[in-house]
Scaffold this active site. Structure first.
Site, mmCIF file in Angstrom:
data_model
loop_
_atom_site.group_PDB
_atom_site.id
_atom_site.type_symbol
_atom_site.label_atom_id
_atom_site.label_comp_id
_atom_site.label_asym_id
_atom_site.label_seq_id
_atom_site.Cartn_x
_atom_site.Cartn_y
_atom_site.Cartn_z
ATOM 1 N N TYR A 1 -1.327 -4.107 14.229
ATOM 2 C CA TYR A 1 -2.133 -3.257 13.355
ATOM 3 C C TYR A 1 -3.100 -2.395 14.171
ATOM 4 C CZ TYR A 1 -4.946 -1.925 9.317
ATOM 5 O OH TYR A 1 -5.606 -1.206 8.345
ATOM 6 N N GLU B 1 0.816 -1.221 0.000
ATOM 7 C CA GLU B 1 0.000 0.000 0.000
ATOM 8 C C GLU B 1 0.843 1.262 0.000
ATOM 9 O OE1 GLU B 1 -3.346 1.844 3.032
ATOM 10 O OE2 GLU B 1 -3.271 -0.325 2.716
ATOM 11 N N ASP C 1 -2.642 -3.067 3.621
ATOM 12 C CA ASP C 1 -3.187 -3.249 4.967
ATOM 13 C C ASP C 1 -4.328 -4.249 4.929
ATOM 14 O OD1 ASP C 1 -1.414 -1.504 6.062
ATOM 15 O OD2 ASP C 1 -2.832 0.149 6.311
#
Length: 706
Positions: free
Chosen positions: A316, A7, A109
């Protein structure tokens, strides 16, 4: 050979870190190794490369904001390459079309937005090659390699792509139609400003405006308490229900008058209070705590957490879970040992005697959906390497994790009931038995030491007094409490456990709430005053206009979030959802007209957005770079040699709120200083003079300013 698409560039570097690699122009080449026997190429986006087309793409008449041309409902939704993103896209497309590329690994992600970023690129590049998905919750070398060893089939995550697309298209429909409808209709009421409306932002603003109305409409009620001084301690009068509040002043004065002589200790009740360590952080809980402790904004907290995640130090951050699964629990010993080697946490070793590995308060696979709680990773770095806000947020996450390894906090609560004839007085005390996890979290206990007394003991009364108090209005939202308000769709929950354990239909998602609040600020709907959120006149007018409609309903929007979640799980149709959004758009346009027609509003409450002055092209002085004339270009002052010599010298017309007139620009361009100009920054006003030094604009603060 596999093409891996990340990303962001830094994320790509972390994904390549466990393997031999070399940087190329726009991508990273992974050399043949055990994990990638044929090698691999790792390309990366720079965030969202693709975006939905503008209305004019579908029909030229939709370029202008005209109520009569609404609703805007395209037959299909098209995407385009975002401005400035062509290079990254072309690199990915070139690698994608190479004959040696046999399959694709989506490595963005592991959530719906990450899924959409890469799949839209693949769609725009007409990809026909098989897809696999890397799904990980941390960027440590161990987690990365484990993820590549256990790739998901691309079809396993297609539904969350459909969810992301449904969300984007529905938000586009409602935003385009509602914003244009209310802006054009309110303009007829004399308000020349742009009103942005949205499926999530408008009901969020409604929460804020409703709270402000509750505060304004609140009528304080006076009540009384009687406090007796028993020499050794003080106590408050209580009625039969153990309430201290009295509404009758005469009764309070009568109690005070008869509280004389001696009291008798009627009872002493001691209870041990056990308090367990708090749950681990989801993003909402982290944002709430960072706001409460440090006054951080929701977006600032998320940005810091994202940086820590990219470094590989925490898991995360865009997670809605406060739990981890049994697999992650296996890393606890490694993480704990790594943290305890840091001097900041080494002194806690003797306290951390518990093992939460089998404690369902923390380890509960059933409560982990896409990602687990925000905790340090096995690569957690030293907090000493960070500074400022970054260090504060990281320390918050680390200590919250470590607290689960500490015993509960224990305190002894003491209630003394003292009587004087028919009246009873309550005295409360508190004594810490063991700080437990509070020592890890650096929470100081509030001690209220009471003297040693016995049942039946007579205590002299020094006097009594009536305390006059007033009930208080509801508190305004802070960014932290608003995040929780969005999570619960404005519902008040009893406790933290209920907020964590209950499936809640909220406004937005963990990943989007901070951006919604930030958008409300940018659009001048809200402003912060001493960390409290106040709606502006513009925000209040908008909510007054949509009050009672679907647009202002947190419950309705929360149900949409629930339906989107079902799409992500493959339990609902994306096409049906978008069709519903189209029908709703038509309804919103029709509804807006009748609402605004009935609205009584004072246009002077909202300052009209004035257009920049037209360019006069009047010369104001010589360019310090090329000596050509600097001209008044309307929005700014710019060099007239721009087209011929590509000279890019410009000066703004407003600097930190101070207007820079032509007269002042002439001084600047002739190496003089301007007069003292009043400027504002971070809520503080100061005066400074402007001047050029080596072609750079400089400030000279007035005496006493800095």
């Amino acid at each position: 050979m596999q093409l891996i698409i990340a990303e962001k560039p830094k994320q790509a570097e972390k994904l390549a870190a466990p393997y031999p690699s070399v940087k190329r122009d726009g991508y990273i080449e992974i050399k043949p190794c055990e994990r990638f026997p044929n090698g691999a190429k790792l390309a990366y986006a720079v965030g969202h490369l693709c975006e939905l087309q503008e209305p004019a793409h579908y029909d030229a008449k939709w370029k202008r904001w005209n109520y009569d041309h609404l609703p805007i409902i395209p037959e299909r939704f098209d995407y385009r390459l975002a401005k400035g993103k062509s290079k990254a896209f072309q690199v990915i497309k070139k690698l994608l079309n190479e004959r040696t590329t046999t399959s694709i690994i989506i490595a963005s992600d592991a959530e719906r937005e990450g899924e959409a970023i890469v799949r839209l690129i693949l769609r725009l590049a007409n990809n026909a090659k098989p897809i696999e998905r890397l799904w990980i919750s941390s960027l440590t070398p161990q987690a990365v390699d484990h993820g590549f060893a256990n790739l998901l089939d691309g079809k396993a995550t297609e539904n969350i792509f459909h969810e992301a697309m449904s969300r984007a298209c529905a938000d586009w429909l409602i935003g385009m139609n509602a914003s244009r409808a209310y802006t054009t209709l309110l303009k007829k009421k004399g308000i020349a400003d742009v009103f942005s409306l949205g499926r999530v932002q408008t009901p969020t603003l409604a929460l804020i405006v409703e709270r402000e109305k509750q505060i304004e409409q609140f009528k304080p009620e006076t009540y009384f308490e009687v406090e007796a001084d028993f020499s050794l301690y003080k106590g408050k009068y209580i009625d039969q229900k153990k309430q201290t509040k009295l509404t009758d002043r005469a009764l309070a004065e009568a109690i005070k008058a008869r509280t004389k002589g001696e009291g008798i200790v009627a009872s002493i009740t001691k209870t041990e209070q056990i308090e367990k360590p708090p749950f681990w952080f989801s993003l909402s809980l982290l944002q709430t705590e960072a706001s409460r402790r440090f006054g951080l904004g929701a977006k600032e907290t998320l940005d810091i957490a994202q940086k820590l995640y990219i470094r590989g130090w925490i898991s995360y951050p865009r997670t809605d879970s406060s739990f981890v699964s049994k697999e992650e629990a296996g890393q606890f010993p490694t993480i704990l040992n790594r943290l305890l080697k840091q001097p900041e946490y080494g002194g806690l070793k003797e306290i951390l005697t518990k093992d939460p590995t089998h404690d369902k308060r923390y380890v509960n696979s059933a409560k982990v959906s896409d990602h687990y709680a925000i905790i340090p990773t096995e690569e957690a770095g030293a907090v000493a390497k960070l500074s400022g806000r970054d260090a504060q947020v990281y320390d918050l996450i680390v200590r919250r994790f470590l607290a689960a390894f500490a015993p509960p906090a224990r305190a002894e609560k003491t209630d003394i009931i003292t009587t004087r004839e028919q009246d009873r007085f309550l005295t409360k005390g508190s004594r810490t038995i063991a700080r437990g996890f509070k020592e890890v979290l650096q929470i100081e206990a509030k001690e209220v030491e009471l003297p040693t007394v016995e049942n039946g003991q007579h205590v002299p009364i020094k006097g009594a007094k009536v305390l006059e108090k007033q009930t208080e209005p509801p508190k305004r939202y802070t960014e932290g409490t608003l995040i929780l308000g969005m999570k619960t769709a404005g519902k008040v929950l009893e406790n933290e456990l209920q907020a964590i354990m209950k499936e809640i239909e909220g406004l937005g998602t963990e990943a989007t709430r901070a951006g919604i609040i930030d958008g409300l600020k940018r659009r001048d709907y809200i402003q912060l005053k001493k960390k409290e959120i106040h709606p502006t006149a513009k925000g209040r007018i908008l909510i007054e206009a949509v009050s009672g409609s679907i647009l202002a309903s947190p419950e309705m929007t929360a149900k949409w979030e629930s339906r989107l979640d079902q799409i992500g799980k493959g339990e609902a149709s994306a096409a049906q959802f978008v069709e519903q959004a189209k029908k709703l758009s038509q309804h919103l346009v029709d509804d807006a007209k009748s609402r605004v027609e009935q609205l009584h509003v004072d246009p002077s409450q909202v300052k009209s957005k004035t257009r920049h002055a037209a360019a006069t092209n009047r010369p104001v002085g010589p360019c310090p770079l090329c000596q050509a004339e600097v001209l008044d270009r309307g929005k700014f002052y710019g060099c007239s040699g721009y087209q011929k010599t590509n000279c890019g010298f410009t000066l703004p017309k407003t600097i930190l709120g101070a207007r820079v007139t032509q007269a002042e620009v002439k001084k600047i361009l002739t190496t003089q200083k301007t007069k003292p100009l009043e400027m504002k920054k971070n809520g503080r006003t100061f005066k400074a003079m402007l001047y050029l030094e080596r072609d750079q604009l400089k400030f000279e603060f007035m005496k006493g300013e800095s």
